[in-house]
Scaffold this motif. Structure first.
Motif, PDB file in Angstrom:
ATOM      1  N   GLY B  57      -8.527   5.544  -5.702  1.00 35.84           N
ATOM      2  CA  GLY B  57      -8.307   4.101  -5.828  1.00 35.84           C
ATOM      3  C   GLY B  57      -9.284   3.478  -6.801  1.00 35.84           C
ATOM      4  O   GLY B  57      -8.942   2.593  -7.583  1.00 35.84           O
ATOM      5  N   ASP B  89       2.985  11.118   0.553  1.00 32.57           N
ATOM      6  CA  ASP B  89       3.218   9.977  -0.331  1.00 32.57           C
ATOM      7  C   ASP B  89       2.156   8.887  -0.293  1.00 32.57           C
ATOM      8  O   ASP B  89       2.460   7.693  -0.357  1.00 32.57           O
ATOM      9  CB  ASP B  89       4.608   9.375  -0.033  1.00 32.57           C
ATOM     10  CG  ASP B  89       5.071   8.441  -1.142  1.00 32.57           C
ATOM     11  OD1 ASP B  89       4.766   8.718  -2.326  1.00 32.57           O
ATOM     12  OD2 ASP B  89       5.718   7.425  -0.828  1.00 32.57           O
ATOM     13  N   GLN B  92       0.115  10.014  -5.817  1.00 37.58           N
ATOM     14  CA  GLN B  92       1.070  10.719  -6.662  1.00 37.58           C
ATOM     15  C   GLN B  92       0.367  11.320  -7.871  1.00 37.58           C
ATOM     16  O   GLN B  92      -0.683  10.839  -8.302  1.00 37.58           O
ATOM     17  CB  GLN B  92       2.215   9.809  -7.078  1.00 37.58           C
ATOM     18  CG  GLN B  92       1.908   8.928  -8.256  1.00 37.58           C
ATOM     19  CD  GLN B  92       3.089   8.049  -8.591  1.00 37.58           C
ATOM     20  OE1 GLN B  92       3.327   7.048  -7.908  1.00 37.58           O
ATOM     21  NE2 GLN B  92       3.852   8.430  -9.612  1.00 37.58           N
ATOM     22  N   GLU B 106      -3.026   9.081  -8.750  1.00 39.50           N
ATOM     23  CA  GLU B 106      -2.904   7.638  -8.541  1.00 39.50           C
ATOM     24  C   GLU B 106      -2.526   7.388  -7.080  1.00 39.50           C
ATOM     25  O   GLU B 106      -1.848   8.201  -6.479  1.00 39.50           O
ATOM     26  CB  GLU B 106      -1.743   7.053  -9.371  1.00 39.50           C
ATOM     27  CG  GLU B 106      -1.692   7.467 -10.802  1.00 39.50           C
ATOM     28  CD  GLU B 106      -2.308   6.436 -11.731  1.00 39.50           C
ATOM     29  OE1 GLU B 106      -2.967   5.505 -11.204  1.00 39.50           O
ATOM     30  OE2 GLU B 106      -2.147   6.566 -12.954  1.00 39.50           O
ATOM     31  N   THR B 108      -0.210   5.657  -4.433  1.00 40.52           N
ATOM     32  CA  THR B 108       1.107   5.030  -4.336  1.00 40.52           C
ATOM     33  C   THR B 108       0.924   3.684  -3.633  1.00 40.52           C
ATOM     34  O   THR B 108      -0.182   3.344  -3.215  1.00 40.52           O
ATOM     35  CB  THR B 108       2.052   5.889  -3.479  1.00 40.52           C
ATOM     36  OG1 THR B 108       1.465   6.000  -2.175  1.00 40.52           O
ATOM     37  CG2 THR B 108       2.205   7.277  -4.083  1.00 40.52           C
ATOM     38  N   GLU B 109       2.008   2.946  -3.476  1.00 42.02           N
ATOM     39  CA  GLU B 109       1.910   1.683  -2.738  1.00 42.02           C
ATOM     40  C   GLU B 109       1.394   1.938  -1.335  1.00 42.02           C
ATOM     41  O   GLU B 109       0.521   1.228  -0.832  1.00 42.02           O
ATOM     42  CB  GLU B 109       3.277   0.985  -2.682  1.00 42.02           C
ATOM     43  CG  GLU B 109       3.638   0.259  -3.979  1.00 42.02           C
ATOM     44  CD  GLU B 109       2.497  -0.640  -4.484  1.00 42.02           C
ATOM     45  OE1 GLU B 109       2.004  -1.467  -3.682  1.00 42.02           O
ATOM     46  OE2 GLU B 109       2.088  -0.501  -5.668  1.00 42.02           O
ATOM     47  N   LYS B 110       1.937   2.967  -0.735  1.00 40.04           N
ATOM     48  CA  LYS B 110       1.518   3.358   0.616  1.00 40.04           C
ATOM     49  C   LYS B 110       0.017   3.684   0.633  1.00 40.04           C
ATOM     50  O   LYS B 110      -0.703   3.288   1.548  1.00 40.04           O
ATOM     51  CB  LYS B 110       2.325   4.596   1.008  1.00 40.04           C
ATOM     52  CG  LYS B 110       2.416   4.882   2.482  1.00 40.04           C
ATOM     53  CD  LYS B 110       3.388   6.065   2.697  1.00 40.04           C
ATOM     54  CE  LYS B 110       3.257   6.693   4.069  1.00 40.04           C
ATOM     55  NZ  LYS B 110       4.029   7.958   4.177  1.00 40.04           N
ATOM     56  N   LYS B 112      -2.212   2.577  -1.488  1.00 38.96           N
ATOM     57  CA  LYS B 112      -3.002   1.363  -1.711  1.00 38.96           C
ATOM     58  C   LYS B 112      -3.145   0.554  -0.430  1.00 38.96           C
ATOM     59  O   LYS B 112      -4.170  -0.075  -0.194  1.00 38.96           O
ATOM     60  CB  LYS B 112      -2.337   0.492  -2.792  1.00 38.96           C
ATOM     61  CG  LYS B 112      -2.562   1.022  -4.203  1.00 38.96           C
ATOM     62  CD  LYS B 112      -1.920   0.132  -5.240  1.00 38.96           C
ATOM     63  CE  LYS B 112      -1.955   0.796  -6.617  1.00 38.96           C
ATOM     64  NZ  LYS B 112      -1.029   0.147  -7.580  1.00 38.96           N
ATOM     65  N   LYS B 113      -2.085   0.595   0.351  1.00 38.75           N
ATOM     66  CA  LYS B 113      -2.135  -0.152   1.618  1.00 38.75           C
ATOM     67  C   LYS B 113      -3.207   0.421   2.542  1.00 38.75           C
ATOM     68  O   LYS B 113      -3.990  -0.311   3.143  1.00 38.75           O
ATOM     69  CB  LYS B 113      -0.767  -0.110   2.313  1.00 38.75           C
ATOM     70  CG  LYS B 113      -0.147  -1.481   2.526  1.00 38.75           C
ATOM     71  CD  LYS B 113       1.151  -1.396   3.292  1.00 38.75           C
ATOM     72  CE  LYS B 113       1.031  -1.818   4.758  1.00 38.75           C
ATOM     73  NZ  LYS B 113       2.215  -1.423   5.558  1.00 38.75           N
ATOM     74  N   GLU B 115      -5.739   2.244   1.603  1.00 35.05           N
ATOM     75  CA  GLU B 115      -7.037   1.978   0.966  1.00 35.05           C
ATOM     76  C   GLU B 115      -7.547   0.577   1.340  1.00 35.05           C
ATOM     77  O   GLU B 115      -8.699   0.409   1.712  1.00 35.05           O
ATOM     78  CB  GLU B 115      -6.891   2.085  -0.558  1.00 35.05           C
ATOM     79  CG  GLU B 115      -8.223   1.955  -1.300  1.00 35.05           C
ATOM     80  CD  GLU B 115      -8.056   1.477  -2.734  1.00 35.05           C
ATOM     81  OE1 GLU B 115      -7.004   0.873  -3.057  1.00 35.05           O
ATOM     82  OE2 GLU B 115      -8.980   1.693  -3.543  1.00 35.05           O
ATOM     83  N   SER B 116      -6.659  -0.414   1.239  1.00 33.42           N
ATOM     84  CA  SER B 116      -7.064  -1.782   1.566  1.00 33.42           C
ATOM     85  C   SER B 116      -7.509  -1.904   3.006  1.00 33.42           C
ATOM     86  O   SER B 116      -8.504  -2.557   3.316  1.00 33.42           O
ATOM     87  CB  SER B 116      -5.896  -2.753   1.371  1.00 33.42           C
ATOM     88  OG  SER B 116      -5.448  -2.704   0.057  1.00 33.42           O
TER      89      SER B 116
END
Lengths: 170, 170
Positions: B57, B89, B92, B106, B108-110, B112-113, B115-116
DNA sequence: TTTTTACGTCAGCCATATTGACATATATAA
DNA sequence: TTATATATGTCAATATGGCTGACGTAAAAA
């Protein structure tokens, strides 16, 4: 260069400051434990043994429960490490005088020698860092780490007046 | 109460100061990682996954070698964790553009969620500690941790001017 | 074309943690 | 005195996250 505190205003904890704190903790802890781990491996021990040796050295006549409370592991996990240290004569146990169910833990001479070896190593690193950073920085270092802990863990340091909020902020 | 720096003169690193530093590091790190560990366990992940998520991230398009270099583990160890994150997932991979042997990583959206979620948790803790300690203490905290690292690790922070020796000591 | 690099994977080992169940000795309360 | 709670230990099974060694593939570099 201009402002030493530029990135440190806690009211505006920006992404970069946050990540910097996380990374400083990660990398410094990684390096702080790497050399002791090396030493321990000569004895066939790991970091778990280090922690036991350290805290028994710190608090002679410590009970098993107290140790479990500090380490926050299960007694089964502790048991393996502790009984190994007892078997190999780094730690000795004796029954409690008041409560004979307790096994009071002490370092043997052999244990004290290993303890010193491990501590001396980290002493050098800490001394170097303290010297490079200076006395004011050291005070700040201690204050932030103190406040990073849980309420519960902070109690362990409550006898140290220089860590108390009232005395730390001018 | 009288002297905030009483226990912090690095030239006379007494037993108590030494032990205090060691314990502050141990307990604060323990508490700092405890909550993320809790969150991760809901996903069937551990601290190793956290580290991978964090650094990917932080440095999008990071290569596997760079990650290995940061984590200081073997590629076999990383592989298990990383391939799990890719399979589920959270991360990626895509081939490098210049060097197509590389797998650029990188979130993924999942990813990043997650990570946040993990970062927000630690942000609260750090913000609380920074606020309680004050800006000067924060600067000191950062300076000491920086100097606690190996030469090698310090390079990673060399772009941050407030951590450089010349600017830190008045 | 050969060698090196970036990455992956298989197999096996070890340390450290977990949970659950059960045992023993001793202290304490009813 | 008896019952219960506490301090400690131990057995068994399981998971995570490290490790080494060996081998393979694709692509870059010499």
């Amino acid at each position: 260069m201009a402002d030493v505190k530029s990135g440190a205003n806690p009211l505006f904890l920006r992404e970069e400051e946050l990540r910097q704190a996380m990374e400083l903790l990660f990398f410094s802890y990684r390096d702080f434990t790497a050399e002791p781990d090396q030493i321990l491996s000569h004895y066939g021990f790991g970091r778990a043994h280090h922690r036991v040796i350290y805290f028994v050295g710190r608090h002679p006549a410590m009970t098993v429960s107290e140790l479990l409370d500090i380490l926050r592991i299960t007694k089964q996990s502790l048991s393996r490490v502790l009984s190994q240290l007892v078997r190999e004569d780094f730690i000795q146990q004796r029954p409690g005088t008041e409560d004979r169910r307790q096994r009071l833990l002490e370092l043997t001479e052999k244990g004290k020698k290993l303890e010193s070896e491990l501590i001396e190593n980290q002493r050098r690193r800490i001394a170097r860092a303290y010297r490079a950073a200076g006395a004011d920085a050291v005070a700040g270092f201690r204050t932030v780490l103190y406040n990073l802990m849980d309420e519960d863990g902070r109690k362990r340091f409550d006898h140290i007046e220089t860590l108390q909020p009232a005395t730390v902020r001018r």
